[in-house]
Structures are given as structure tokens and as C-alpha cells.
Design a protein around this motif. Structure first.
Motif, mmCIF file in Angstrom:
data_model
loop_
_atom_site.group_PDB
_atom_site.id
_atom_site.type_symbol
_atom_site.label_atom_id
_atom_site.label_comp_id
_atom_site.label_asym_id
_atom_site.label_seq_id
_atom_site.Cartn_x
_atom_site.Cartn_y
_atom_site.Cartn_z
ATOM 1 N N SER A 89 0.841 -1.192 0.000
ATOM 2 C CA SER A 89 0.000 0.000 0.000
ATOM 3 C C SER A 89 0.877 1.243 0.000
ATOM 4 N N LYS A 90 0.233 2.354 -0.331
ATOM 5 C CA LYS A 90 0.975 3.609 -0.376
ATOM 6 C C LYS A 90 1.481 3.988 1.014
ATOM 7 N N ILE A 91 2.697 4.487 1.057
ATOM 8 C CA ILE A 91 3.297 4.944 2.314
ATOM 9 C C ILE A 91 3.762 6.375 2.137
ATOM 10 N N GLU A 92 3.956 7.050 3.262
ATOM 11 C CA GLU A 92 4.507 8.400 3.235
ATOM 12 C C GLU A 92 6.017 8.298 3.376
ATOM 13 N N ALA A 93 6.702 8.966 2.468
ATOM 14 C CA ALA A 93 8.161 8.899 2.472
ATOM 15 C C ALA A 93 8.702 10.208 1.912
ATOM 16 N N ARG A 94 9.984 10.228 1.610
ATOM 17 C CA ARG A 94 10.618 11.435 1.070
ATOM 18 C C ARG A 94 11.610 11.056 -0.017
ATOM 19 N N PHE A 95 11.628 11.855 -1.061
ATOM 20 C CA PHE A 95 12.711 11.802 -2.024
ATOM 21 C C PHE A 95 13.814 12.735 -1.564
ATOM 22 N N ILE A 96 15.052 12.337 -1.840
ATOM 23 C CA ILE A 96 16.192 13.206 -1.582
ATOM 24 C C ILE A 96 16.629 13.778 -2.917
ATOM 25 N N ALA A 97 16.355 15.055 -3.123
ATOM 26 C CA ALA A 97 16.669 15.692 -4.400
ATOM 27 C C ALA A 97 18.173 15.882 -4.545
ATOM 28 N N SER A 98 18.601 16.225 -5.751
ATOM 29 C CA SER A 98 20.027 16.373 -6.019
ATOM 30 C C SER A 98 20.668 17.477 -5.184
ATOM 31 N N ASP A 99 19.880 18.492 -4.779
ATOM 32 C CA ASP A 99 20.418 19.574 -3.958
ATOM 33 C C ASP A 99 20.242 19.325 -2.468
ATOM 34 N N GLY A 100 19.815 18.098 -2.088
ATOM 35 C CA GLY A 100 19.664 17.735 -0.689
ATOM 36 C C GLY A 100 18.291 17.984 -0.117
ATOM 37 N N ARG A 101 17.390 18.658 -0.859
ATOM 38 C CA ARG A 101 16.038 18.902 -0.367
ATOM 39 C C ARG A 101 15.312 17.578 -0.142
ATOM 40 N N ARG A 102 14.450 17.542 0.856
ATOM 41 C CA ARG A 102 13.581 16.404 1.106
ATOM 42 C C ARG A 102 12.203 16.730 0.520
ATOM 43 N N VAL A 103 11.779 15.929 -0.432
ATOM 44 C CA VAL A 103 10.500 16.145 -1.097
ATOM 45 C C VAL A 103 9.503 15.130 -0.559
ATOM 46 N N PRO A 104 8.463 15.569 0.180
ATOM 47 C CA PRO A 104 7.494 14.605 0.711
ATOM 48 C C PRO A 104 6.701 13.956 -0.425
ATOM 49 N N ILE A 105 6.540 12.639 -0.333
ATOM 50 C CA ILE A 105 5.852 11.898 -1.392
ATOM 51 C C ILE A 105 4.914 10.864 -0.793
#
Length: 293
Positions: free
Chosen positions: A231-247
Motif C-alpha cells: 500500500s501507499k506509504i509516506e516517504a521522502r525523495f532526496i533531491a540532487s540539492d539535498g532537499r527532502r521532497v514529501p511523497i
């Protein structure tokens, strides 16, 4: 006259009178182009100049290069090896000599003096067989072309979906290596496609409450193997500039014919700007905005 326009026939005989007789007979009954060669070497030269010869009538008794040798040379060449050859002979009437003719690639063997009707019927039969084979080949080519067009359209359709879908799509190898990303994923992560391909998913992903991104390949993978999807979970992408993108993230396993996981499909929705509501939190006072969590 039979209608065999478009066919080309090569007749080979070292006697000019025989060539004239054959040409006259063929042109009287068949609407086809006729080429003449007075030697084996000239026959080879003509087949090199004319790539569209359909049938060869070849005399066996010729000086320097006889019919058997000529046929052997024709069968050695890629462009002429499939041309049917009808042997003509006045001397070699034994079965052994006929078998030799078939051994070097002849499809038929006629004895002189020629039976006019038999020869014309033989030529017409081979032209019809060639015409039928070409028709089948054209039909097959049309089917292949149609199937190729359908596959190209289907591929373009899928590429359009992947290109314009708003969610990020990542395809992983079973070990978590990134194999493919769509434009939304590359935009969300701030990477070029070539930079992402081959990276580990743990380099660009972290789950909530997991400080170590390597957890991606931990407990969840075991569940994925058991169920085929999570099932879908809440997580974060780590962008190339270090930002955390909630997904909001989901993962699905793709299995091969042996039941083994061949790919992992990951789809992520960018949740930046969305407010998560805690059902146990008190409602905000009138005029007071709820604070994002």
C-alpha cells in the motif's frame, strides 16, 4: 498467350540455332522477357547484370564450361542460388546423369528433342509457383509491416503516458538499482536521466522514521515478495540539492515466467504543499489556520 508479364527467363545453349528455336517457341506462348547466353561464362555474366532472372533453361553439353559446372557456379553465388534451373540434354539420358543434374541444383530435367508443349507447360508451372510464392511473401511482408506499425503505435502511446503522467515513475532492478525514470521523476529529483540510471534507490529515497535510507531494501521488500505490492506509504525523495521532497509512494513487483521478481515499479506523488490532518488534533479556533504537520 499465357500472361506471365514481368517474368524473366535465361536460356543457355552454345548453338545459335537452338537459342533461336527456344526463344521463338517461348515468345510464341509466354509473355515474358527472354535473355540468351551461348556459354556458361556468359550465363554467369548475365545473372550478374540482371538480378531479376526468374528461371534458367540450361543445356548440359557445352564446351569449356558445361551445364553441370555452370549450375554449380550459380548455386555458389548468393544472388543466384535460388533461381530454378531446368536442364536440357540430348546425350545424357541415363538416370545417373539426371541425378547429377539434380545434385547440382536442377529442379527439372528435359530430354532433346524437346516436346514443345511439355517445355511450355513446365515453364508456366514454375512461373505460377514463383508467382504464388511471391504473393505469399508480399502477404507476409504486409502482415509484418502492419504488426510493426501497431507495435510502434502502442510503444508511442505508452511513451506518451509515461512522459506526461504527473506522478514520478521509477523502475528498479530487484537489487534496488534504478533502471528507468520518467520526466516527472527526474524533475522531482533534479537529475538527468543518465545520472539516475544505475544509482541505488537508497540514494534518493528515505522512509519516514527511517534515518537510514537502506531500509528501502529491508522489511518492505520481504512483504513485496510475498504479496506482489504494498500500500501507499509516506516517504521522502532526496533531491540532487539535498532537499527532502514529501511523497506518497507505492511499490509493485513484476515477475517473470519463472515467478522471479524481474522489476520493481515505484510510483510517487509529490505531496509538497499538502496539509496532513491529524484526526486527534483539536479543531482550530475560528479564523485560525491549521498548521501543516
Amino acid at each position: 498467350m499465357s500472361h506471365h508479364a514481368g517474368f524473366k527467363l535465361l536460356i543457355v545453349d552454345d548453338h545459335a540455332h537452338n537459342l533461336f528455336t527456344l526463344r521463338t517457341l517461348i515468345e510464341r506462348h509466354l509473355d515474358c522477357a527472354v535473355l540468351e547466353a551461348s556459354s556458361g561464362q556468359q550465363a554467369l555474366d548475365l545473372t550478374h547484370e540482371h538480378a531479376d532472372i526468374d528461371l534458367i533453361i540450361l543445356d548440359v553439353q557445352m564446351p569449356e564450361m558445361d551445364g553441370f559446372e555452370t549450375a554449380s557456379m550459380l548455386k555458389l553465388r548468393k544472388r543466384t542460388r535460388d533461381i530454378p534451373i531446368i536442364f536440357l540434354t540430348a546425350a545424357f539420358k541415363s538416370e545417373a546423369f539426371q541425378q547429377r543434374g539434380f545434385a547440382v541444383g536442377a529442379v527439372d530435367y528435359l530430354l532433346k528433342p524437346i516436346d514443345d508443349d511439355l517445355l511450355i507447360n513446365k515453364i508456366g508451372t514454375y512461373f505460377r509457383l514463383i508467382e504464388k510464392e511471391r504473393g505469399l511473401n508480399r502477404q507476409l511482408e504486409q502482415q509484418v509491416a502492419e504488426r510493426t506499425r501497431e507495435l510502434a503505435e502502442a510503444r508511442q502511446y505508452l511513451e506518451n503516458i509515461l512522459t506526461y503522467m504527473g506522478e514520478a515513475l521509477l523502475v528498479l532492478a530487484p537489487d534496488g538499482t534504478i533502471k528507468f525514470t520518467n520526466p516527472a521523476a527526474r524533475h522531482m529529483l533534479g537529475y538527468e536521466e543518465t545520472a539516475l540510471r544505475g544509482m541505488a534507490i537508497g540514494d534518493v529515497f528515505e522512509e519516514e522514521a527511517d534515518e537510514q535510507a537502506g531500509a528501502f531494501m529491508g522489511t518492505w521488500l520481504e512483504a513485496l515478495i510475498r504479496t506482489g505490492a504494498l500500500s501507499k506509504i509516506e516517504a521522502r525523495f532526496i533531491a540532487s540539492d539535498g532537499r527532502r521532497v514529501p511523497i506518497l509512494f507505492s511499490r509493485t513487483a513484476v515477475r517473470n515466467t519463472r515467478g522471479e521478481i524481474s522489476d520493481i515499479i515505484c510510483i510517487a506523488k509529490n505531496m509538497s504543499g499538502y496539509v496532513r490532518v491529524d484526526p486527534d488534533a483539536p479543531a482550530p479556533a475560528p479564523g485560525q489556520a491549521r498548521q501543516p504537520s
